[in-house]
Structure formats: structure tokens, C-alpha cells
Design an enzyme around this catalytic site. Structure first.
Site, PDB file in Angstrom:
ATOM      1  N   GLY A   1      25.750 -34.430   7.980  1.00 38.04           N
ATOM      2  CA  GLY A   1      24.762 -33.377   7.736  1.00 38.04           C
ATOM      3  C   GLY A   1      24.016 -33.604   6.427  1.00 38.04           C
ATOM      4  O   GLY A   1      22.821 -33.327   6.329  1.00 38.04           O
TER       5      GLY A   1
ATOM      6  N   ARG B   1      35.196 -24.543  11.842  1.00 40.13           N
ATOM      7  CA  ARG B   1      36.449 -24.713  11.094  1.00 40.13           C
ATOM      8  C   ARG B   1      37.334 -23.471  11.120  1.00 40.13           C
ATOM      9  O   ARG B   1      38.540 -23.581  10.892  1.00 40.13           O
ATOM     10  CB  ARG B   1      36.163 -25.138   9.647  1.00 40.13           C
ATOM     11  CG  ARG B   1      35.792 -26.609   9.561  1.00 40.13           C
ATOM     12  CD  ARG B   1      35.698 -27.116   8.129  1.00 40.13           C
ATOM     13  NE  ARG B   1      35.458 -28.541   8.143  1.00 40.13           N
ATOM     14  CZ  ARG B   1      34.865 -29.223   7.160  1.00 40.13           C
ATOM     15  NH1 ARG B   1      34.450 -28.583   6.083  1.00 40.13           N
ATOM     16  NH2 ARG B   1      34.708 -30.525   7.249  1.00 40.13           N
TER      17      ARG B   1
ATOM     18  N   ASP C   1      34.191 -26.675   1.241  1.00 39.96           N
ATOM     19  CA  ASP C   1      34.802 -27.739   2.052  1.00 39.96           C
ATOM     20  C   ASP C   1      36.327 -27.696   2.050  1.00 39.96           C
ATOM     21  O   ASP C   1      36.975 -28.515   2.699  1.00 39.96           O
ATOM     22  CB  ASP C   1      34.344 -29.117   1.538  1.00 39.96           C
ATOM     23  CG  ASP C   1      32.890 -29.381   1.897  1.00 39.96           C
ATOM     24  OD1 ASP C   1      32.393 -28.757   2.857  1.00 39.96           O
ATOM     25  OD2 ASP C   1      32.257 -30.209   1.215  1.00 39.96           O
TER      26      ASP C   1
ATOM     27  N   SER D   1      29.229 -36.294  -2.049  1.00 34.44           N
ATOM     28  CA  SER D   1      27.911 -35.691  -2.300  1.00 34.44           C
ATOM     29  C   SER D   1      27.121 -36.522  -3.306  1.00 34.44           C
ATOM     30  O   SER D   1      25.919 -36.759  -3.140  1.00 34.44           O
ATOM     31  CB  SER D   1      28.081 -34.270  -2.858  1.00 34.44           C
ATOM     32  OG  SER D   1      28.645 -33.434  -1.891  1.00 34.44           O
TER      33      SER D   1
ATOM     34  N   ARG E   1      23.535 -38.874  -2.911  1.00 30.99           N
ATOM     35  CA  ARG E   1      22.379 -38.588  -3.764  1.00 30.99           C
ATOM     36  C   ARG E   1      21.982 -39.803  -4.603  1.00 30.99           C
ATOM     37  O   ARG E   1      20.800 -40.033  -4.862  1.00 30.99           O
ATOM     38  CB  ARG E   1      22.685 -37.381  -4.664  1.00 30.99           C
ATOM     39  CG  ARG E   1      22.663 -36.060  -3.882  1.00 30.99           C
ATOM     40  CD  ARG E   1      23.455 -34.990  -4.599  1.00 30.99           C
ATOM     41  NE  ARG E   1      23.306 -33.665  -4.007  1.00 30.99           N
ATOM     42  CZ  ARG E   1      23.956 -33.240  -2.918  1.00 30.99           C
ATOM     43  NH1 ARG E   1      24.778 -34.052  -2.270  1.00 30.99           N
ATOM     44  NH2 ARG E   1      23.784 -32.009  -2.473  1.00 30.99           N
TER      45      ARG E   1
END
Ligand code: S3P
Length: 433
Positions: free
Chosen positions: A94, A346, A315, A22, A26
Site C-alpha cells: 500500500g 486485522r 501496525d 516506511s 521514502r
């Protein structure tokens, strides 16, 4: 690629995991719209982040790699991106699509975001709606799926209540807010990961957080570039942590992991299950807390996860389900319907594949129920192209009788390319063919 995994014992050693996915995304995106050079080390050179890198290059940003994990981004400022010549390929990511959509909504050109078949099935109304309310013209296939066509420009600030607790949607709206005339406020129903907020603040943005309300005032000055060391990814460490907790005789240390509390739900739940987990604070890196983790084998008890607890470990459910198969009693996951729209469904995938290995796991519309402990048995199982499923099933194979074959294991390159090697270093019987 297939993984061949055999029952293993006494995994031992101190390892590091690759940089946080993540934060790696970014750093590139925010670095691109800052002014000046952002330097990033311990960047994650995995498939998803490479997709972000290539999309930014296609938008005219210069990114230079010193080596696989060290790079620099020449920030072009708020108005310096160039129209791409063709559709931007987000591959299976995503995060790339949803965060980049926020930036593209503020650009005075038209762009298209597309991706692999898996990403084309993921819901995008959640970003289309707020971006339209901010004044961008956004079209999706059937109004709700990729590819997305975005005609951007000067945006309006909004006061937006997120329909789902999602860091991707929150970040999309905040990034669009950088290009708005007025302040933008996002209200979150639950505390999703806050890496975007931390990084924006570190770059000098005026971001106020008041409980669940986050307000960004469009910056008068350009964002300042960063010199950032990305912490290890807690979501990658999770696989090793659970291996340490369930493989007999194991003791695994994982150093320099990001310990952001909005991501640390699994640590709390494993502790509630009586796992021998030790957490040591190691200060901060780039505005993010850093920890060392140690996990040692022991008996586990079942646990319940619901509500805001789900968001803090969103996650980690594939590997959490594996831990639950080895825990005494019942483990119940509720309020987790978001798992059905991740890289794959999932809930269905984890239940189907773990059942092949003998697990007692039942699907619920919004989660699953696991009864344990169960002696798993080796089987041929499938990742469904989902990196986290591939790794969770491999860890299940470490405690299963006989041989486990994980098909579709190339997916683990989306977030943790060195996974097999690290497990081998710890003494696990795992190989790829
Ligand atoms: C991510 C947010 C989460 C998470 C994903 C990465 C991010 O998705 O599942 O792996 O980097 O913002 P949602 O925001 O859709 O829950």
C-alpha cells in the site's frame, strides 16, 4: 511456507532488526526525484520495498545495489521520470501505491499502478479525491480500488483536510505538492508517522508544521540528495519486544531501532501494562531518533487504547493482541476501524486466529476486547497473507502449550525476512518448512 513453533523459555540475547520499511520506501522515492546521488545503508530488502525499487526502475531511475542493504539512487530531478512501458506492479504494498501515486500525479504522462489481489481490495478513494482536487486525472476500478490510472501534469496547491489519520495519504498529497504551482497544506485529524516530513526537510524542502497543519511550498531548487542510514524498524522490533515481555525467563535487547515518537505508541502502552521495557536514547540517524530497547519477562496488566493512541501504533495491533492474552484483566482497543482495511481485516483475522489458540478475544466494529491471562494452546493458524499476522501468531506459539503451525508464513518476507533466524538465535523453538 509454514512455521512450526513450540513453547519456549528464557529467550536471551542482543539482536538488531532490519531497516525501517516506511523510511526505506521514502528514501528511494524521494531520492529518485532529488537531483544527484542518494546513498542508503541498512535499507530493508523485503518484498514491499523491492516493489518500490522495481517501480522506480520502470520509471527510468537508476538504482544500484552494493549489497542487499546498501544502495544508491541516481536522482533524476522533478521532471526526469520516464513513462513506464507497462503497469507498475506494487505487489502487496500500500505504501508503494499510495506514495508513488502522489509523485505520478505530477508527471506529464499516463501511468497505471496495480498490485496483488490483497492490494486490489484496499481503499484508494482517500488518495484519488485529493489528487483530483490538485488537477490530476485519476481513475480507479469502481472509482475506488486499484488498478489506478493516473494522467498527471502541473498541479495546483490545495488546502486539504485528511478524512483519516493516515501517513500514506498525507505523504501522497505532500509528494504531489512538490509538483504544484502553489503551496499545499494538509491538515491531519491525528498525528500519523512523519517520516516524509522529516526526509523532505532534510533534503532542503520548505515544509512548515503548525500543529496539525503541514504546509509544503513547492521547491524552487531541486531536492538535495541524502546519505542515509536507515534505523531498525520499530514495527519489526515490536514482535521481539512482546516475546521478551511474555515468554517466561526472557530478556531481549534490540539495538539501533528507530524511536520516532509518531511510531512509539506500543512502548507507552506496554509500559502502562507494567511490562519491563527499558528504552535508551542513542542520538539520531538521518533526522530520525535512534533507541536501544530491552524487554524482560514479567506480569502484565490489561490496558485501553483509543483515539490518537491508535495511530501511534497502527501496525502493532496483531502483536499487541497477543500481549493482551497474557495480561491480567481486560484490554480494550477502540477507534481502530482502520485495521479492517490493512493487509487483511486485522480485527477479524486476529480475533479468529487467536481464538483457535484458546484466547478470549471479541471483535468490536472498531477494535477488540481481550480478557486474560489465558493459557494458549497450540493450533494450526493462518496468516491470511499478512506479514504482521504471521509473526504475531508465531510469538503466540512461543507461549502456547504444544505445537503451533502458522500457515501462509511466506508473507513475513514482506517486512522481516530474517524473523525466524533471529528468534532461533534468541533460543526460540521455531522452524520453517
Ligand atoms: C505507512 C503508514 C501506515 C502503516 C503502513 C506504513 C507508511 O498506513 O500502516 O504499514 O509508510 O506511511 P496508513 O497510512 O494507511 O495508516
Amino acid at each position: 511456507m509454514r512455521l512450526i513453533v513450540r513453547k519456549s523459555e528464557g529467550l536471551r540475547g542482543a539482536v538488531r532488526v532490519p531497516g525501517d520499511k516506511s523510511i526505506s520506501h521514502r528514501a528511494l522515492m524521494l531520492g529518485a526525484v532529488a537531483e544527484g546521488e542518494t546513498r542508503v545503508s541498512n535499507w530493508l530488502p523485503a518484498g514491499d520495498c523491492q516493489a518500490t525499487l522495481r517501480c522506480l526502475q520502470a520509471l527510468g531511475v537508476t538504482l544500484e545495489q552494493d549489497d542487499a542493504t546498501t544502495l544508491s539512487v541516481q536522482g533524476v530531478g522533478r521532471d526526469g521520470l520516464r513513462p513506464p512501458r507497462k503497469a507498475l506492479d506494487c505487489q502487496g504494498s500500500g505504501t508503494t501505491m499510495r506514495l508513488l501515486a502522489g509523485i505520478l500525479a505530477g508527471q506529464a504522462f499516463t501511468s497505471t499502478l496495480d498490485g496483488h489481489a490483497g492490494l486490489r481490495r484496499r481503499p484508494m478513494r482517500r488518495i484519488i479525491d485529493p489528487l483530483r482536487r490538485m488537477g490530476a486525472d485519476v481513475e480507479g476500478r469502481d472509482g475506488r480500488f486499484p488498478p489506478l490510472q493516473i494522467r498527471g501534469g502541473q498541479l495546483h496547491g490545495v488546502d486539504y483536510h485528511l478524512p483519516v489519520a493516515s501517513a500514506q495519504v498525507k505523504s501522497c498529497v505532500l509528494l504531489a505538492g512538490l509538483f504544484a504551482e502553489e503551496p499545499t497544506t494538509v491538515h491531519e485529524p491525528g498525528p500519523a508517522r512523519d517520516h516524509t516530513e522529516r526526509m523532505l526537510q532534510a533534503m532542503g524542502a520548505d515544509l512548515q508544521i503548525d500543529g496539525p497543519a503541514i504546509t509544503l511550498t513547492p521547491p524552487a531548487e531541486p531536492l538535495r540528495p541524502l546519505d542515509l542510514q536507515v534505523p531498525g524498524d520499530l514495527s519489526s522490533a515490536a514482535f521481539l519486544l512482546v516475546a521478551g515481555a511474555i515468554v517466561p525467563g526472557a530478556r531481549i535487547i534490540i539495538e539501533d531501532v528507530g524511536g520516532n515518537p509518531t511510531r512509539a505508541g506500543l512502548l507507552d502502552v506496554l509500559k502502562a501494562m507494567s511490562a519491563h521495557i527499558n528504552i535508551e536514547d542513542r542520538g539520531t540517524s538521518g533526522g530520525e531518533p535512534l533507541i536501544d530497547l530491552a524487554a524482560q519477562y514479567g506480569n502484565l496488566r490489561g490496558a485501553e487504547v483509543d483515539g490518537a493512541g491508535v495511530v501511534r501504533m497502527i501496525d502493532e495491533f496483531p502483536i499487541f493482541a497477543v500481549a493482551a492474552t497474557q495480561a491480567e484483566g481486560q484490554t480494550v482497543v477502540s477507534d481502530a476501524q482502520e485495521l479492517r482495511v490493512k493487509e487483511t481485516d486485522r480485527i477479524a483475522a486476529v480475533a479468529t486466529e487467536l481464538r483457535r489458540m484458546g484466547a478470549a478475544i471479541e471483535e468490536k466494529p472498531d477494535g477488540f476486547v481481550v480478557r486474560g491471562p489465558v493459557r494458549l494452546k497450540g493450533a494450526t493458524v493462518n496468516s491470511y497473507g499478512d506479514h504482521r499476522l504471521a509473526m504475531a501468531l508465531a510469538v503466540a506459539g512461543l507461549v502456547a502449550e504444544g505445537e503451533t503451525v502458522v500457515e501462509g508464513a511466506e508473507a513475513l518476507g514482506d517486512s522481516y525476512p530474517g524473523f525466524v533466524k533471529t528468534l532461533q538465535e534468541l533460543g526460540a523453538s521455531i522452524a520453517n518448512t
